[in-house]
Scaffold this active site. Structure first.
Site, PDB file in Angstrom:
ATOM      1  N   LYS A   1     -31.521  -8.028 -62.591  1.00 56.44           N
ATOM      2  CA  LYS A   1     -31.683  -6.785 -61.832  1.00 56.44           C
ATOM      3  C   LYS A   1     -30.467  -5.881 -62.049  1.00 56.44           C
ATOM      4  O   LYS A   1     -30.584  -4.706 -62.330  1.00 56.44           O
ATOM      5  CB  LYS A   1     -31.872  -7.134 -60.357  1.00 56.44           C
TER       6      LYS A   1
ATOM      7  N   GLU B   1     -23.281 -15.213 -65.240  1.00 63.59           N
ATOM      8  CA  GLU B   1     -23.993 -16.272 -65.969  1.00 63.59           C
ATOM      9  C   GLU B   1     -24.935 -15.667 -66.999  1.00 63.59           C
ATOM     10  O   GLU B   1     -24.970 -16.074 -68.162  1.00 63.59           O
ATOM     11  CB  GLU B   1     -24.821 -17.133 -64.983  1.00 63.59           C
TER      12      GLU B   1
ATOM     13  N   GLY C   1     -34.333  -9.776 -55.447  1.00 66.18           N
ATOM     14  CA  GLY C   1     -34.379 -10.762 -56.529  1.00 66.18           C
ATOM     15  C   GLY C   1     -35.370 -11.875 -56.261  1.00 66.18           C
ATOM     16  O   GLY C   1     -36.192 -12.228 -57.113  1.00 66.18           O
ATOM     17  N   ARG C   2     -35.310 -12.459 -55.066  1.00 67.49           N
ATOM     18  CA  ARG C   2     -36.167 -13.614 -54.775  1.00 67.49           C
ATOM     19  C   ARG C   2     -37.615 -13.198 -54.498  1.00 67.49           C
ATOM     20  O   ARG C   2     -38.461 -14.053 -54.243  1.00 67.49           O
ATOM     21  CB  ARG C   2     -35.593 -14.399 -53.599  1.00 67.49           C
TER      22      ARG C   2
ATOM     23  N   GLU D   1     -32.261 -18.215 -48.806  1.00 65.69           N
ATOM     24  CA  GLU D   1     -31.471 -17.012 -49.053  1.00 65.69           C
ATOM     25  C   GLU D   1     -31.916 -15.907 -48.089  1.00 65.69           C
ATOM     26  O   GLU D   1     -31.118 -15.076 -47.673  1.00 65.69           O
ATOM     27  CB  GLU D   1     -31.648 -16.564 -50.506  1.00 65.69           C
TER      28      GLU D   1
ATOM     29  N   HIS E   1     -42.797 -42.704 -52.726  1.00 65.92           N
ATOM     30  CA  HIS E   1     -42.131 -43.942 -53.137  1.00 65.92           C
ATOM     31  C   HIS E   1     -40.622 -43.825 -53.040  1.00 65.92           C
ATOM     32  O   HIS E   1     -39.895 -44.616 -53.620  1.00 65.92           O
ATOM     33  CB  HIS E   1     -42.567 -44.316 -54.554  1.00 65.92           C
TER      34      HIS E   1
ATOM     35  N   LYS F   1     -20.522 -14.326 -56.380  1.00 62.86           N
ATOM     36  CA  LYS F   1     -20.481 -13.662 -57.692  1.00 62.86           C
ATOM     37  C   LYS F   1     -19.071 -13.196 -58.058  1.00 62.86           C
ATOM     38  O   LYS F   1     -18.765 -13.021 -59.228  1.00 62.86           O
ATOM     39  CB  LYS F   1     -21.444 -12.468 -57.713  1.00 62.86           C
TER      40      LYS F   1
HETATM   41  C1  G6Q Z   1     -31.909 -12.913 -55.052  1.00 65.96           C
HETATM   42  C2  G6Q Z   1     -30.459 -13.009 -55.181  1.00 65.96           C
HETATM   43  C3  G6Q Z   1     -29.968 -13.693 -56.436  1.00 65.96           C
HETATM   44  C4  G6Q Z   1     -30.153 -12.874 -57.710  1.00 65.96           C
HETATM   45  C5  G6Q Z   1     -29.334 -13.488 -58.816  1.00 65.96           C
HETATM   46  C6  G6Q Z   1     -29.490 -12.764 -60.126  1.00 65.96           C
HETATM   47  O1  G6Q Z   1     -32.484 -12.441 -54.092  1.00 65.96           O
HETATM   48  O2  G6Q Z   1     -29.880 -11.790 -55.005  1.00 65.96           O
HETATM   49  O3  G6Q Z   1     -30.554 -14.950 -56.632  1.00 65.96           O
HETATM   50  O4  G6Q Z   1     -31.506 -12.825 -58.058  1.00 65.96           O
HETATM   51  O5  G6Q Z   1     -27.990 -13.524 -58.434  1.00 65.96           O
HETATM   52  O6  G6Q Z   1     -29.146 -11.423 -60.020  1.00 65.96           O
HETATM   53  P1  G6Q Z   1     -29.454 -10.431 -61.179  1.00 65.96           P
HETATM   54  O7  G6Q Z   1     -30.934 -10.355 -61.362  1.00 65.96           O
HETATM   55  O8  G6Q Z   1     -28.875  -9.110 -60.782  1.00 65.96           O
HETATM   56  O9  G6Q Z   1     -28.820 -10.978 -62.430  1.00 65.96           O
END
Ligand code: G6Q
Length: 544
Positions: free
Chosen positions: A209, A215, A270-271, A356, A387, A507
């Site tokens: 996003k 990462e 994001g989620r 989250e 199990h 982050k």
């Molecule tokens: C989701 C969070 C988090 C995010 C990641 C990746 O609601 O904010 O999980 O999706 O940190 O972020 P970017 O898409 O900006 O790389």
């Protein structure tokens, strides 16, 4: 937005506290014995999803009080505000409109005076065109080879949804495409995902996003190097990299042509983004028609959530039950047990969605909460869990409300397998609810000294969500169910379910330590004594 009393001051909350004291010792055995029609009474159905919540420690009065609590929490107004594009994510001053991502063409959802639905469909159309090109072979790699491997590079919300959806819909995926995911900054993730693949046949989707996440950007740079090492031409980037992002400037800076960028908007969290362009890997894997079917599944539950009375509203019922155990019984966790191997990543996906969203300690107006908020979600597919950790649910000292997810038809009919699977899920819910009394254990001829060990108290609550078959549409419905259940919980707790300041903190935390690990000269360390020591030890020993 609804102006509500503080949660613990709402009359329904107080009444629930009183009511809890009256019914906490009531056993499900008694509840079922007293009402032969309990199974029918405590069930609801929407868009082909059947929710049996009869094996919960609730009476009709409990449910009425919970529905009343939802009303006193302003749930109706909050639902309307979300669908109307109001900026209900207060701390980020943003609208929350994942529901717009699956709104049918031609509908209207306004944000800041603009109808966003045409923009959504414009991107979906471009995604479909691109997916067809990759699947059909007209989008080729730099050397003219067909794309056979698609790797999504992203993390968190830009990874968990796509991974879960790909696994869930594997049955529908193009068998000629290898689809993999790289999320962790641990180089092992990249190494394993690319092992055995030909760079000339590999397409990377860089999903972020913000397009600044450490990462993802690190993995994206490594991916570019991996590609260039094999293809020796900067021009190859244009054929082997596309981006999914809201940040065109950063995408361009990275070297990806923004014509190969698929956008989304700040009102998609994001989620909550697996059905935005973040779902590009899913669409390429299963094809645009199946992706569209998934979106209609989401939309069916959106409409149900928006319009159904609370008493028949599946996400509302599920959300309120979560509140009931979390805040009155003191349950700390919720178990998610899909009886379908394709849903193996569903619990991990829900962990982010739920934890989250509702892992918050202050109310919307910044006051410290004086009640429990989001529970811990966890789980594994059945029957495997039976199990291992189910033992603790059956006989341990913790109360773990469980969601079982079951299907009437399997996608892989093989002999008796599916009947055996279904027998197990039904038997588990039954055993958790009713247990085994000392009398029953004794009647089996159990020696006296073993009787206490073999008794199962029962009264362990669970829901069963039953659908006909795991189709793309049903997957959309299941996810939407949980999204709106999370919304219901957040509304009762008066928290912002759509920000994530803890994640944002994570982050930036590592940024200070990176140069201290990498610098050639001995760095001046000003951390605590433990961190300083660990940094020195790592610096000394990393060369092996
Ligand atoms: C989701 C969070 C988090 C995010 C990641 C990746 O609601 O904010 O999980 O999706 O940190 O972020 P970017 O898409 O900006 O790389």
């Amino acid at each position: 937005m609804a102006n509500t009393l503080a949660l613990t001051q709402r009359p329904a909350w107080k009444a629930l506290g009183e009511h809890y004291r009256n019914i906490r010792d009531l056993h499900l055995r008694t509840l079922f014995a007293e009402d032969p029609r309990r199974g029918e009474r405590f069930a609801a159905e929407a868009a082909g999803l059947y929710l049996d919540y009869s094996k919960h420690r609730v009476t009709a009065e409990t449910m009425n009080l919970l529905f009343e609590l939802a009303r006193q929490s302003g749930l109706r107004e909050r639902i309307d505000a979300m669908f109307a594009g109001e900026k209900i994510n207060l701390t980020e001053n943003r609208a929350v409109l994942h529901v717009a991502l699956r709104a049918p063409r031609g509908s209207t959802i306004m944000v800041d005076g603009e109808n966003v639905v045409p923009k959504v469909h414009e991107v979906l159309d471009r995604m479909a065109e691109f997916s067809h090109a990759v699947r059909g072979g007209s989008w080729q790699g730099h050397t003219g080879k067909r794309i056979r491997n698609v790797i999504n590079v992203g993390i968190g919300g830009s990874d968990l949804g796509p991974v879960m959806a790909y696994e869930a819909l594997r049955h529908y995926a193009d068998p000629n495409l290898t689809v993999r995911f790289v999320s962790n900054v641990d180089g092992t993730d990249f190494a394993v995902a690319t092992a055995g693949l030909d760079p000339a046949e590999t397409l990377f989707i860089i999903s972020s996003k913000t397009f600044t996440t450490l990462e993802t950007m690190t993995n994206a740079r490594t991916a570019r190097q991996w590609t260039l090492d094999a293809l020796h031409d900067e021009g190859a980037v244009a054929r082997h990299f596309v981006a999914v992002s809201t940040n065109a400037a950063e995408v361009a800076k990275f070297g990806i042509d923004t014509r190969n960028m698929f956008g989304f908007w700040d009102w998609v969290g994001g989620r909550y983004s697996m059905d935005s362009a973040i779902g590009l890997s899913t669409m390429i894997a299963v094809g645009p028609d199946h992706f569209q079917a998934m979106l209609s599944g989401f939309h069916a539950i959106d409409e149900h959530f928006r319009t159904a009375p609370f008493e028949r509203n599946l996400p509302v019922i599920m959300g309120l039950l979560a509140v009931w155990y979390n805040d009155f019984f003191g349950a700390q966790t919720v178990g998610i047990f899909p009886y379908d191997q394709y849903l193996k990543r569903f619990p991990a996906y829900l962990q982010q969605l739920t934890m989250e969203s509702n892992g918050k300690h202050v109310t919307l107006d910044g006051r410290q909460v004086d009640y429990q908020t989001g529970p811990i979600f966890w789980g594994e597919p059945g029957t495997n869990g039976q199990h291992s950790f189910y033992q603790l649910i059956h006989q341990g000292t913790k109360l773990i409300p469980a969601d079982f997810i079951a299907f009437c038809r399997t996608l892989n009919p093989l002999g008796r397998h599916h009947d055996l699977l279904t027998a197990n899920v039904l038997a588990q819910a039954e055993a958790l609810a009713f247990g085994k009394t000392p009398e029953q254990v004794k009647a089996e001829g159990t020696p006296e000294r073993l009787v206490p060990h073999r008794v199962c108290e029962g009264n362990r609550p669970s829901s069963i969500i039953m659908a006909d078959q795991l189709t793309p549409e049903v997957l959309g419905k299941l996810v939407a169910l949980y999204e709106h259940s999370v919304f219901t919980q957040g509304c009762v707790w008066s928290i912002d379910s759509f920000d994530q300041w803890g994640v944002e903190l994570g982050k930036v935390l590592a940024l200070r330590i990176i140069p201290e690990l990498e610098s050639g000269a001995e760095p001046q360390l000003n951390h605590d004594s433990s961190t300083n020591l660990l940094i020195r030890r790592y610096r000394e020993r990393r060369k092996g």
